[in-house]
Motif scaffolding. Structure first.
Motif, PDB file in Angstrom:
ATOM      1  N   ASP A 101       8.593  -2.833   2.677  1.00  0.00           N
ATOM      2  CA  ASP A 101       8.183  -2.015   1.531  1.00  0.00           C
ATOM      3  C   ASP A 101       6.849  -2.536   1.012  1.00  0.00           C
ATOM      4  O   ASP A 101       6.404  -3.647   1.359  1.00  0.00           O
ATOM      5  N   LEU A 103       5.208  -2.698  -2.720  1.00  0.00           N
ATOM      6  CA  LEU A 103       5.461  -2.445  -4.138  1.00  0.00           C
ATOM      7  C   LEU A 103       4.232  -2.763  -4.979  1.00  0.00           C
ATOM      8  O   LEU A 103       3.618  -3.823  -4.810  1.00  0.00           O
ATOM      9  N   PHE A 107       6.510  -3.620 -10.787  1.00  0.00           N
ATOM     10  CA  PHE A 107       7.581  -2.970 -10.041  1.00  0.00           C
ATOM     11  C   PHE A 107       8.905  -3.202 -10.782  1.00  0.00           C
ATOM     12  O   PHE A 107       9.049  -4.132 -11.571  1.00  0.00           O
ATOM     13  N   SER A 108       9.868  -2.375 -10.472  1.00  0.00           N
ATOM     14  CA  SER A 108      11.167  -2.500 -11.147  1.00  0.00           C
ATOM     15  C   SER A 108      12.041  -3.515 -10.415  1.00  0.00           C
ATOM     16  O   SER A 108      11.881  -3.733  -9.211  1.00  0.00           O
ATOM     17  N   ASP A 109      12.953  -4.118 -11.146  1.00  0.00           N
ATOM     18  CA  ASP A 109      13.890  -5.053 -10.530  1.00  0.00           C
ATOM     19  C   ASP A 109      14.713  -4.359  -9.450  1.00  0.00           C
ATOM     20  O   ASP A 109      15.003  -4.943  -8.398  1.00  0.00           O
ATOM     21  N   THR A 110      15.048  -3.105  -9.725  1.00  0.00           N
ATOM     22  CA  THR A 110      15.865  -2.349  -8.759  1.00  0.00           C
ATOM     23  C   THR A 110      15.135  -2.188  -7.437  1.00  0.00           C
ATOM     24  O   THR A 110      15.717  -2.373  -6.355  1.00  0.00           O
ATOM     25  N   ASP A 111      13.842  -1.859  -7.510  1.00  0.00           N
ATOM     26  CA  ASP A 111      13.065  -1.676  -6.281  1.00  0.00           C
ATOM     27  C   ASP A 111      12.941  -2.994  -5.512  1.00  0.00           C
ATOM     28  O   ASP A 111      13.019  -3.017  -4.275  1.00  0.00           O
ATOM     29  N   VAL A 112      12.707  -4.076  -6.237  1.00  0.00           N
ATOM     30  CA  VAL A 112      12.574  -5.380  -5.574  1.00  0.00           C
ATOM     31  C   VAL A 112      13.874  -5.764  -4.873  1.00  0.00           C
ATOM     32  O   VAL A 112      13.867  -6.144  -3.693  1.00  0.00           O
ATOM     33  N   ALA A 114      16.346  -3.880  -3.910  1.00  0.00           N
ATOM     34  CA  ALA A 114      16.659  -2.976  -2.798  1.00  0.00           C
ATOM     35  C   ALA A 114      15.859  -3.378  -1.563  1.00  0.00           C
ATOM     36  O   ALA A 114      16.386  -3.424  -0.442  1.00  0.00           O
ATOM     37  N   ALA A 115      14.578  -3.693  -1.769  1.00  0.00           N
ATOM     38  CA  ALA A 115      13.728  -4.089  -0.650  1.00  0.00           C
ATOM     39  C   ALA A 115      14.178  -5.428  -0.063  1.00  0.00           C
ATOM     40  O   ALA A 115      14.197  -5.613   1.156  1.00  0.00           O
TER      41      ALA A 115
END
Length: 213
Positions: A101, A103, A107-112, A114-115
């Protein structure tokens, strides 16, 4: 699965980012090891477990994309790029070369997370495949010279009679070698042996097709 079963490497020259990511990962029960530069990361001995590399694009000693290029030939963990100055060409280049990914800060905690989970799962799969390939290579090395000659003829689809003729041996002898090849390579069927040969990149030098060699 415990935190010792995997690790997340963080490479960012911004101490606040390293600290924030470390706390986020720790809150999710993950072990993190942080570095302030690419050189520090490269020169540090790292645990041999499934991992993820969170890599800042802009580093003081080398561009993150350049580091990705330099370590591409090795068995490095999947990369999650982070950047404060994201642009489409850079993100396309990173993803094209295997990054999980790209980012852009903030960036959001969720995105981090998930990646990171995707990267660790990918590394676990890659490690398993490398281990299996290592076993197959070892099995291949244990074949006799004649068995290594028989293998490509068998996976090429030649009949026993044709393969025996190619090697100047009897069909019975060919069948004995073929059986030993199957056993030593751990192949349950001819289709299985063909898949193994493909993974070992064994050249197919003959063909049963009309006009083939």
């Amino acid at each position: 699965m415990t935190a010792d079963d995997y690790v997340v490497f963080i490479v960012d020259d911004d101490g606040r980012i390293r600290e924030a990511l470390g706390e986020l990962l720790e809150a999710h029960g993950m072990r993190a090891i942080a570095f302030g530069s690419a050189g520090e990361y490269v020169n540090t001995e790292k645990p041999d477990v499934p991992a993820c590399l969170i890599l800042d694009v802009e580093l003081p000693d080398i561009n993150g994309l350049e580091l990705q290029r330099q370590i591409a030939e090795g068995d490095h963990p999947p990369i999650v790029f982070i950047t404060g100055h994201g642009d489409i060409p850079s993100s396309v280049r990173a993803i094209k070369h295997g990054a999980v990914d790209f980012l852009t800060k903030p960036f959001s905690d969720t995105d981090v997370m998930a990646a990171v989970h995707t990267a660790i799962a990918e590394d676990r799969k890659n490690r398993s495949e490398r281990a299996e390939l290592g076993i197959l290579k070892q099995r291949y090395l244990e074949l006799t010279t004649r068995e290594r000659e028989v293998l490509p003829l068998v996976v090429s689809g030649l009949l026993n009679k044709q393969a025996a003729s190619e090697l100047g041996i009897s069909e019975v002898t060919l069948q004995i070698h073929r059986r030993k090849v199957m056993q030593k390579m751990g192949a349950a069927s001819l289709a299985d042996l063909v898949r193994i040969a493909e993974r070992l990149e064994i050249a197919i030098t003959h063909s049963r097709r009309p006009g083939g060699n």
